[in-house]
Design a protein around this motif. Structure first.
Motif, PDB file in Angstrom:
ATOM      1  N   ALA A   1       0.827  -1.210   0.000  1.00  0.00           N
ATOM      2  CA  ALA A   1       0.000   0.000   0.000  1.00  0.00           C
ATOM      3  C   ALA A   1       0.864   1.264   0.000  1.00  0.00           C
ATOM      4  O   ALA A   1       0.482   2.285  -0.558  1.00  0.00           O
ATOM      5  CB  ALA A   1      -0.910   0.001   1.225  1.00  0.00           C
ATOM      6  N   MET A   2       2.036   1.165   0.608  1.00  0.00           N
ATOM      7  CA  MET A   2       2.894   2.332   0.765  1.00  0.00           C
ATOM      8  C   MET A   2       3.170   3.040  -0.563  1.00  0.00           C
ATOM      9  O   MET A   2       3.091   4.239  -0.670  1.00  0.00           O
ATOM     10  CB  MET A   2       4.206   1.876   1.398  1.00  0.00           C
TER      11      MET A   2
ATOM     12  N   ARG B   1       1.600   2.456  -3.509  1.00  0.00           N
ATOM     13  CA  ARG B   1       0.616   1.862  -4.399  1.00  0.00           C
ATOM     14  C   ARG B   1       0.326   2.691  -5.639  1.00  0.00           C
ATOM     15  O   ARG B   1      -0.078   2.150  -6.666  1.00  0.00           O
ATOM     16  CB  ARG B   1      -0.676   1.548  -3.656  1.00  0.00           C
ATOM     17  N   ALA B   2       0.546   4.013  -5.551  1.00  0.00           N
ATOM     18  CA  ALA B   2       0.258   4.852  -6.720  1.00  0.00           C
ATOM     19  C   ALA B   2       1.048   4.334  -7.917  1.00  0.00           C
ATOM     20  O   ALA B   2       0.520   4.194  -9.021  1.00  0.00           O
ATOM     21  CB  ALA B   2       0.621   6.306  -6.435  1.00  0.00           C
ATOM     22  N   ILE B   3       2.320   4.036  -7.702  1.00  0.00           N
ATOM     23  CA  ILE B   3       3.181   3.548  -8.770  1.00  0.00           C
ATOM     24  C   ILE B   3       2.996   2.037  -8.944  1.00  0.00           C
ATOM     25  O   ILE B   3       2.763   1.542 -10.050  1.00  0.00           O
ATOM     26  CB  ILE B   3       4.660   3.843  -8.424  1.00  0.00           C
TER      27      ILE B   3
ATOM     28  N   ARG C   1       0.034   0.550 -10.836  1.00  0.00           N
ATOM     29  CA  ARG C   1       0.131   0.762 -12.286  1.00  0.00           C
ATOM     30  C   ARG C   1       1.124  -0.223 -12.911  1.00  0.00           C
ATOM     31  O   ARG C   1       0.869  -0.806 -13.969  1.00  0.00           O
ATOM     32  CB  ARG C   1       0.601   2.193 -12.578  1.00  0.00           C
TER      33      ARG C   1
ATOM     34  N   GLN D   1      -0.587  -7.541 -17.960  1.00  0.00           N
ATOM     35  CA  GLN D   1      -0.754  -7.647 -19.420  1.00  0.00           C
ATOM     36  C   GLN D   1       0.436  -8.323 -20.081  1.00  0.00           C
ATOM     37  O   GLN D   1       0.279  -9.188 -20.942  1.00  0.00           O
ATOM     38  CB  GLN D   1      -0.895  -6.258 -20.019  1.00  0.00           C
TER      39      GLN D   1
ATOM     40  N   GLN E   1      -3.688  -9.488  -8.623  1.00  0.00           N
ATOM     41  CA  GLN E   1      -3.074  -8.553  -7.681  1.00  0.00           C
ATOM     42  C   GLN E   1      -3.725  -8.622  -6.320  1.00  0.00           C
ATOM     43  O   GLN E   1      -4.913  -8.784  -6.210  1.00  0.00           O
ATOM     44  CB  GLN E   1      -3.232  -7.113  -8.185  1.00  0.00           C
TER      45      GLN E   1
ATOM     46  N   LEU F   1      -3.476  -6.355  -2.695  1.00  0.00           N
ATOM     47  CA  LEU F   1      -2.874  -5.216  -2.006  1.00  0.00           C
ATOM     48  C   LEU F   1      -2.589  -5.610  -0.558  1.00  0.00           C
ATOM     49  O   LEU F   1      -3.452  -6.149   0.112  1.00  0.00           O
ATOM     50  CB  LEU F   1      -3.836  -4.027  -2.042  1.00  0.00           C
TER      51      LEU F   1
ATOM     52  N   ASP G   1      -1.171  -4.133   3.206  1.00  0.00           N
ATOM     53  CA  ASP G   1      -1.258  -2.792   3.774  1.00  0.00           C
ATOM     54  C   ASP G   1       0.059  -2.245   4.271  1.00  0.00           C
ATOM     55  O   ASP G   1       0.116  -1.200   4.862  1.00  0.00           O
ATOM     56  CB  ASP G   1      -2.280  -2.772   4.894  1.00  0.00           C
ATOM     57  N   ASN G   2       1.125  -2.933   4.125  1.00  0.00           N
ATOM     58  CA  ASN G   2       2.387  -2.350   4.565  1.00  0.00           C
ATOM     59  C   ASN G   2       3.502  -2.938   3.736  1.00  0.00           C
ATOM     60  O   ASN G   2       3.266  -3.626   2.756  1.00  0.00           O
ATOM     61  CB  ASN G   2       2.616  -2.650   6.035  1.00  0.00           C
ATOM     62  N   GLN G   3       4.719  -2.653   4.141  1.00  0.00           N
ATOM     63  CA  GLN G   3       5.828  -3.135   3.342  1.00  0.00           C
ATOM     64  C   GLN G   3       5.883  -4.650   3.353  1.00  0.00           C
ATOM     65  O   GLN G   3       5.537  -5.298   4.324  1.00  0.00           O
ATOM     66  CB  GLN G   3       7.124  -2.549   3.875  1.00  0.00           C
TER      67      GLN G   3
ATOM     68  N   PRO H   1       8.211  -6.992   3.526  1.00  0.00           N
ATOM     69  CA  PRO H   1       8.996  -7.904   4.362  1.00  0.00           C
ATOM     70  C   PRO H   1       8.205  -8.547   5.488  1.00  0.00           C
ATOM     71  O   PRO H   1       8.509  -9.662   5.886  1.00  0.00           O
ATOM     72  CB  PRO H   1      10.091  -6.996   4.923  1.00  0.00           C
TER      73      PRO H   1
END
Lengths: 295, 321, 568
Positions: C407-408, C410-412, C415, C422, C433, C435, C437-439, C441
């Motif tokens: 999530a950290m 996620r903008a990039i 995408r 694809q 995919q 998501l 909620d954190n890094q 590791p």
């Protein structure tokens, strides 16, 4: 069908029904209606509305109209499914409490009071983080925290039904509880349940958008909430790409408004004095003055 | 003991029970979540396993659950909400600092919403069904239906340059006099508070309108009218008095809820309040902080509800019967 | 008529009063204005205004060195405390508090000659015993209270202050990367921290670093003036600093929760510079005549990781080299850089940065070119035929994988994940995919390590020395930073050799071999070296254009703000 006729005479209700129906149809036909794929770029990033892209494109060049249509599908799905969960729980508890009275009512009221004070959005955030962010979990999380006002409204309605006396008559004729509920209570409560479902659709759509905005939406699916979030993350507004954020906001507003008109209208038509009690389709699911309920 | 006192005692009792359930619920909830202090701190390159174990011991998460629960209750009784994973400062300090910022902004927004909502509601009810009623109620409902984060974003972009769009104050305002500081704070307050007011005033307007309508049909109002009092006097004096009841209920309920509901507003306007703290705590899996926020917000809602009940019983003695 | 007006007026008055009281409460609650002004220092002539920096999303977590762990915290400490050495933008070690250093024949003893005459902000001298105290405290408490700083003292046994300006550091084994590790360790004033370090050192973490609550003792070039981690933290210049001093009298670091707010503040002149902007915002910013926009760095590899551990029972086929090669060949790096990064990235071939050439690596690691036909051929050769839905089946298992997106970022990342989905569909590999909620590791350090994920995206923050970039693929890092589950005894052995090889040329040769192994076994699927999109007001000169490999406001050295000045 006196109720139905009464409803259709109110232009606001008709408008509400039309809006909700329209979005439901769009949601159902989404795969057919989408002009482009929502998974891949079909234009330049942040291209303004044009003949080929009626609502322009987003930060990755994906067609906005297609996104809004695909968003309708998932937002309405979350809305209806969560509302169904909420009304199933709330309706059952409400009928149980209203019909049983005594300890049953006290227990249900206690549990409902407890859930009412829990701040819904923070808990939803925590639960969505815990369950993992799929659309089903989002439905569950919203549904599990939206049933309380349904319980109160249904319970009050069952109370008035009991007062009317035919429940007592039925019982004196030897009818069992289950039979009475099914034959005498449920049919009278049904329109109220429908109204509550529609009202809850509004709050569920709103909550889905809120969760998505904080980054807890289902990443694999497009919803109006994730479109707004995406525009926000890529600073669409600063880029002047109003078309990347205005349409989903308007869609949410329309659905909330439409559901609100329908839900409130049905309740008012059924019970004019109930009107003000649960005005809020958003987070403030308001019961009618608690104190009065207990008194 | 009067009926009212009995009623208040009963409500206080149930508020306490709910508070205790909340305390226990939040313990269970946050222990059920995956990950803990040590696993999150593993973002440190090279962190040895022993160091992770040491962290677990520091936060007491290596002990059995029952021990943890008793410890939790004991510390809670002393007002100790634990230490935040993130900045290792007491959770209580973190929460109080942020909640203060939220209360100020939301307080102003709510007061404005109550004022505007009441004026609109009363005006609309006064001529029920008129064009004015329809336009006012319609507008209130439309604004109310808009997603608040969306409204906030538009406000941010429209007013950027005219008004500050983030934070509570200009951090670079050194050696400013009282007036200058005051004006700076007030300017920063405008956009987020407006956003809160927009989010809320619709529901106030609708509640006031419908309870006002109900009240206008009441006997004493009709009597007053029959006595030949002027309409506006009747509206404000008599009818509004009875319409106050649901307004009070809604206000107290709202105050509690709004603390939670500002998460979105604070995200948009970078307001350093409880909502922003919640979002950051989720991202960092800062469970002690999340738990503290959750507890305090819930208990404040319980408190406001109780307050609402008490106010209600004062305004309307019937409820205690 | 009258009474209604009165009622209305009364409500207005009430509202206004309530609003005033609340704002007054806020004004009073924050203690008014600060007592010390940044600009009031005595130094003559070249005083420049406070430089107002903004960042989006992630600010400091704590400025207490025993607590904070974000890159931003390190950057702040670099500008507050002495470090033995620092790094130039070309990644060469440079003197900071240590003027020179030497190594004993066996490589086990390092001797540092320190600057003399330096002083803390409270006037006390900075000496070798401060450095020895810091190192020894961290070594002693490395599995406890000082765990956050432990990565910077690996292999150190003890440090001794021979005299005020001589520090001796003893190691358990020779370490080629000692300076690269040690440079991030802030040297703390013993007279302040010693009492907190007593016993198990639990008190170390209670220090707030808030000058409103307690004294902050630093060396400069800057120290904290006003601490507000969730808002704006302001640093003021220390005029007693021992090294070259900046011209600005201070800098502020403001956290924005979203890029729109930061961009609007930059445009309105409320701040001077924003970094960590979304790449998509660059086109708008370029149209503003007052603003300069630049991508800094290019040393943070965005990487696709594939879980090829034996524990991934669901998809044993990922252990096939051919599958990983095919995945690598299918990635369309160019398209991703064009669309997602808006050009603010360069294709990446490995976690061993081009910056390491020629100091640590003899040549760039080549970037895999896209070749869908070859990828399909590889999978066909393995006998994984496509099913009816177009997804290949590997020994009875559908090649359908879960891709974790943090999530950290996620903008990039979301995408990139879309495009990856694809790309891989073209070779008959399905991706779903998820998501988190954190890094990432976190997932790996759980007891069920390597069992419940197939792929993930991660953006690495690397160090100025390849020691760590190569360490993360060793078996000692299994269950921690070795996210792919790669385990190769030969690789482990080579890594051990490079870390103790003191001869630079020989070490380069070993790192070349490590690099070759990583490429040959397709351990990573690097996508791009990403840049930090930074925009600033053109009235400022001396912003390190194009330099700063770890982004502007980095933890590499104390010189980063030295050239900053306003020219109209």
């Amino acid at each position: 069908m006196r109720l139905a006729r009464a409803l259709l005479h109110r232009p606001t209700i008709v408008a509400g029904i039309v809006i909700v129906m329209l979005f439901t149809v769009v949601a159902l036909l989404a795969p057919v209606l989408e002009p482009y794929s929502v998974k891949s770029a079909s234009g330049e990033p942040f291209a303004p509305p044009s003949a080929t892209h009626w609502l322009g494109t987003d930060d990755a060049g994906v067609d906005m109209l297609s996104l809004v249509i695909a968003g309708a599908q998932n937002s309405m799905l979350v809305g209806f499914a969560a509302a169904f969960v909420a009304v199933l729980i709330g309706g059952t508890l409400g009928i149980f409490a209203g019909y049983k009275g005594n300890w049953g009512e006290t227990t249900v009221t206690g549990v409902t009071d407890f859930f009412l004070v829990i701040p819904a959005l923070p808990l939803m955030i925590v639960l969505a983080a815990l369950f993992g962010q799929t659309i089903y979990h989002i439905v569950l999380v919203i549904g599990l925290l939206s049933w309380m006002s349904v319980t109160y409204v249904v319970r009050a309605q069952v109370h008035t039904l009991k007062e009317r006396g035919f429940v007592g008559r039925a019982r004196s004729l030897g009818a069992g509880d289950f039979f009475i509920v099914r034959r005498h209570i449920l049919p009278h409560v049904a329109p109220l349940l429908v109204a509550q479902t529609v009202l809850t659709v509004a709050s569920a759509v709103f909550f889905e958008a809120a969760l998505a905005f904080i980054g807890l939406g289902d990443p694999a699916r497009v919803s109006w909430g994730t479109i707004i979030e995406n525009a926000f993350l890529h600073s669409a507004v600063s880029a002047g790409a109003w078309w990347a954020i205005v349409p989903p906001g308007i869609c949410i507003a329309l659905v909330v408004l439409g559901s609100f008109l329908v839900g409130q209208g049905v309740e008012e038509a059924m019970n004019p004095r109930l009107g003000s009690a649960h005005v809020s389709p958003k987070s403030f699911s308001l019961r009618r003055a608690t104190a009065k309920d207990e008194a | 003991m009067s009926k009212r006192q009995k009623f208040i005692l009963r409500r206080a009792g149930s508020a306490l029970v709910i508070a205790f359930i909340t305390i226990t619920f939040s313990f269970v909830l946050f222990r059920a979540l995956p990950g803990d202090a040590a696993s999150n701190l593993s973002r440190v390159p090279n962190m040895p396993k022993e160091a992770q174990a040491a962290l677990r011991a520091q936060f007491g998460i290596d002990k059995p659950l029952t021990t943890q629960y008793l410890l939790y209750l004991k510390e809670l009784a002393r007002g100790d909400l634990g230490v935040s994973f993130q900045d290792q400062q007491p959770v209580l300090d973190n929460v109080l600092r942020t909640i203060r910022n939220t209360v100020v902004m939301v307080g102003i927004g709510t007061v404005v919403a109550i004022l505007v909502g009441t004026l609109i509601g009363v005006t609309a009810a006064y001529r029920q069904g008129s064009a004015r009623d329809r336009v006012i109620t319609g507008a209130a409902m439309v604004i109310y239906s808009l997603p608040v984060q969306w409204v906030g974003l538009l406000l941010l972009v429209w007013f950027a340059g005219w008004l500050p769009t983030s934070g509570m104050s200009d951090p670079y305002l050194f050696d400013a006099g009282f007036l200058e500081t005051f004006v700076d704070r007030a300017r920063h307050m405008i956009l987020p508070a407006t956003c809160v007011a927009l989010m809320l005033f619709g529901s106030f307007a609708l509640v006031v309108r419908s309870s006002q309508l109900e009240a206008l049909g009441d006997d004493h109002v009709l009597t007053a009218r029959a006595k030949g009092y002027r309409n506006r006097r009747v509206v404000w004096r008599e009818a509004f008095r009875s319409a106050m009841l649901p307004l009070v209920t809604l206000s107290t309920l709202t105050l509690g809820w709004v603390i939670a509901g500002t998460i979105l507003v604070e995200s948009v306007f970078t307001w350093p309040g409880i909502g922003q703290a919640t979002v950051q705590a989720v991202a960092a899996r800062d469970y002690p902080l999340l738990q503290g926020i959750f507890l305090l917000v819930t208990i404040s809602v319980v408190g406001f509800n109780f307050l609402g009940d008490v106010l209600h019983s004062v305004l309307d003695p019937r409820v205690a019967e | 008529m009258k009474s209604s007006r009165k009622a209305g007026r009364r409500m207005v008055v009430f509202t206004v009063l309530a609003a005033l009281v609340l704002i007054l409460a806020a004004t009073a609650g924050c203690g008014g204005s600060s007592t010390e002004t940044s600009g009031s220092s005595d130094s003559s002539g070249g005083d420049q205004p406070v430089y107002r920096l903004g960042t989006v999303g992630m600010g400091y977590d704590s400025l207490n060195p025993f607590v904070g762990m974000y890159a931003q915290d390190y950057a702040a400490w670099m500008l507050m405390y002495p470090n033995l050495v620092q790094y130039s933008n070309e990644l060469q070690p440079q003197p900071d508090f240590a003027e020179s250093w030497s190594t004993s024949e066996d490589g086990l003893t390092w001797t540092f000659t320190l600057t003399s005459g330096a002083a803390w902000t409270d006037g006390k001298p900075i000496t070798a015993s401060d450095a020895a105290f810091t190192i020894n405290t961290v070594v002693k408490l490395q599995t406890g209270a000082a765990a956050a700083l432990s990565p910077f003292v690996p292999g150190i046994e003890t440090a001794t202050a021979v005299d005020d300006t001589t520090l001796e550091v003893k190691l358990a084994a020779p370490s080629a990367a000692l300076l690269a590790n040690l440079f991030q360790l802030p040297i703390l004033p013993e007279h302040f921290w010693a009492e907190y370090a007593k016993g198990d050192g639990a008190k170390l973490k209670t220090v707030t670093m808030d000058p409103a609550k307690e004294t902050v003792v630093a060396s400069g070039p800057f120290t904290i003036e006003k601490l507000d981690i969730k808002g704006t933290t302001i640093f003021k210049r220390v005029d007693t600093f021992y090294g070259p001093k900046p011209m600005i009298t201070g800098y502020g670091f403001q956290l924005f929760t979203n890029a729109d707010a930061a961009i609007q503040a930059l445009k309105a002149g409320e701040i001077d510079c924003v970094y960590q902007l979304p790449p998509t915002s660059s086109d708008t910013l370029k149209t503003d005549a007052n603003l300069q926009i630049e991508g800094f760095g290019g040393s943070m590899p965005e990487t696709l990781l594939v879980n090829d551990s034996e524990n991934n029972k669901k998809h044993p086929e990922l252990q096939e080299l051919g599958v990983r090669q095919a995945i690598d060949l299918a990635i369309d790096r160019t398209a991703m850089i064009d669309t997602v990064y808006n050009g603010f990235a360069v294709p990446g071939g490995s976690l061993l940065l081009p910056l390491y050439v020629p100091q640590f690596l003899s040549a760039d690691v080549p970037v895999t070119g896209r070749d869908v036909a070859k990828a399909n051929q590889l999978l066909d050769d393995l006998g994984y035929a496509k099913g009816s839905d177009g997804i290949r089946v590997a020994d009875g298992v559908e090649m359908q994988y879960t891709l974790l997106v943090g999530a950290m970022n996620r903008a990039i990342d979301s995408r990139i994940a879309d495009m990856l989905t694809q790309n891989l569909a073209e070779v008959g590999i399905g991706v779903e995919q998820k998501l988190v909620d954190n890094q990432v590791p976190l997932i790996m350090t759980q007891p069920k390590a390597y069992t419940d994920f197939d792929m993930t995206l991660i953006m690495w923050g690397l160090t100025p020395d390849p020691d760590w970039s190569t360490l993360i693929s060793t078996s000692t890092m299994l269950g921690a930073y070795n996210l792919t589950g790669y385990s190769n005894p030969e690789y482990d052995k080579l890594w051990g050799q490079q870390t103790s090889e003191m001869d630079a040329a020989k070490r380069t040769a070993i790192i070349d071999q490590l690099s070759a192994k990583l490429v040959q076994d397709v351990v990573f699927h690097p996508i791009a070296y990403t840049q930090m999109v930074t925009s600033w007001n053109k009235k400022w000169q001396g912003v390190p254009e194009g330099g700063a490999p770890f982004g502007y406001y980095s933890y590499l050295n104390k010189m980063q703000f030295n050239a900053l000045e306003v020219t109209q």
